[in-house]
Design a protein around this motif. Sequence first.
Motif, PDB file in Angstrom:
ATOM      1  N   GLU A   1      98.018  15.812  43.846  1.00 18.21           N
ATOM      2  CA  GLU A   1      98.756  16.910  44.464  1.00 18.21           C
ATOM      3  C   GLU A   1      97.803  17.666  45.378  1.00 18.21           C
ATOM      4  O   GLU A   1      96.701  18.011  44.997  1.00 18.21           O
TER       5      GLU A   1
ATOM      6  N   HIS B   1      94.504  24.006  39.634  1.00 15.50           N
ATOM      7  CA  HIS B   1      94.802  22.577  39.734  1.00 15.50           C
ATOM      8  C   HIS B   1      93.576  21.753  40.106  1.00 15.50           C
ATOM      9  O   HIS B   1      92.828  22.109  41.013  1.00 15.50           O
TER      10      HIS B   1
ATOM     11  N   ARG C   1      96.153  13.650  39.288  1.00 15.65           N
ATOM     12  CA  ARG C   1      97.309  14.032  40.112  1.00 15.65           C
ATOM     13  C   ARG C   1      96.845  14.235  41.546  1.00 15.65           C
ATOM     14  O   ARG C   1      95.945  15.031  41.801  1.00 15.65           O
TER      15      ARG C   1
HETATM   16 MN    MN Z   1     102.133  20.601  38.699  1.00 12.78          MN
END
Ligand code: MN
Length: 464
Positions: free
Chosen positions: A234, A241, A232
């Motif tokens: 992000e 994360h 991801r």
């Molecule tokens: Mn998320």
Amino acid sequence: MIRPGGTVRELLNQIPGQNATVHGWVKTRRDSKGIHFLHISDGSCFSDLQVVVEEGIVPEEQMRSITTGSSVRVDGELVESPAAGQKVEMKAHSIHLYGTADPVSYPLQKKGHTMEFLREIAHLRPRSNTFGSVFRVRNALAHAIHTFFQNEGFLYVHTPILTASDCEGAGAMFGVTTLDLMNLPREKQSGKIDYSSDFFAKPAFLTVSGQLEAEIFAMAFTNVYTFGPTFRAENSNTPRHLAEFWMIEPEIAFADLKDDMELAERFLKFVINEVMNRCEDDIAFFDKRIDNTVLSTLNNVVSSDFEHVTYTEAVNILEKSDKDWEFPVKWGSDLQSEHERYLTEDVFKKPVIVTDYPKEIKAFYMRANDDGKTVRAMDVLAPRIGEIIGGSQREERLDVLKTRLAEQGLEESAYWWYLDLRRFGTVPHAGFGLGFERLMLYLTGMKNIRDVIPFPRTPGSADF
Ligand code: MN
Ligand code: ATP
């Protein structure tokens, strides 16, 4: 056994009085009255093997080079250990030094390095106590996950890592291209990038989830799971994360949300129990040195029945509380970490499964409830972490699924094969996604997700 002598783990369980050989790295060295005490580690268990080198056994010249970090083979005799906490130690007969480690420049000398510093030496941190435990637990957890699903007759399916469809929209994707970035081909009319000459003849990405492909396999093999890397892009620099992480995604056919929740609870209890049994010393270390709630929360998860509450009930509870929320609570918005932790830590004091979320905040494939407002989604919340699992019953009705795609502004044509599964032999089915590293945080009490994966990838950082 791949080399003679046995691992430290094996040697520590031997009966004293026999000759043996150990290979490993010197973790510490202590000298007292001409006797040298070496602690040897080979990563096989939390404990080191103590090697006692009596005066005159090894030339002092050689002994000077055997310092912390150096690699050795010791031949000697296993003897009863007078030291507390270990049955045997080794009385050295001879030492072979493979490689020295200059004490001035070897970075892993002192105890009490910060996690941040250890991250910068990710090539050496596996030799530290903390990361030895982390990666033994990670190994045991991966094995336990496969054991659980294999015991239950699930088929392990490898879903693709390269994908040409952003089917789920679960998160920002990494693009993959072989086009010359200095000289991108453009479409004549629009000026957009012309992907027809790119490797896959269309835009391609690294996968964010294997779920949709797992559904294909569940429609043939009934119960399946994926366990692989996901990506991801992000740009969220949080302790929860990673840009590259591992995900476990079971998918079960002829099953509804209730079956899904039962599976999630049984799964979590099994794998936690397995790791607690297999890595007792490592978990004890985490409880003592990293977070003194590790053991109690793990025991709590294993022994309690998970609580069940609908999203609407959860919002009512949160609205009634006198907490000063950073993010206001309102029916229709997603629960934030602070809300999730409050529910599981303060209200129910055990894992909680929240179900039936508003359809606007959940993915198109989640099965619509008859109220027209909510979908059959479930999140498992655990003390200390918040959301650990996200799952749902999937929409198996073709017409409803088409409506949901339209509502979310998604093209039917991009999902032709996903819709086909509803045209040909559709059945009720459900599944969930679990972040492997989130579960690692839970098991170890480690605070930062970068410290439970061997080589973390985060914004601005992809070393090693
Ligand atoms: Mn998320
Ligand atoms: P979050 O709100 O925490 O970002 P999410 O809603 O994006 O999670 P899902 O898309 O449901 O998460 O992904 C399934 C699971 O994967 C999550 O429950 C979580 O355990 C894990 N996960 C999601 N994003 C990451 C990430 N960037 N790094 C590590 N694990 C992640």
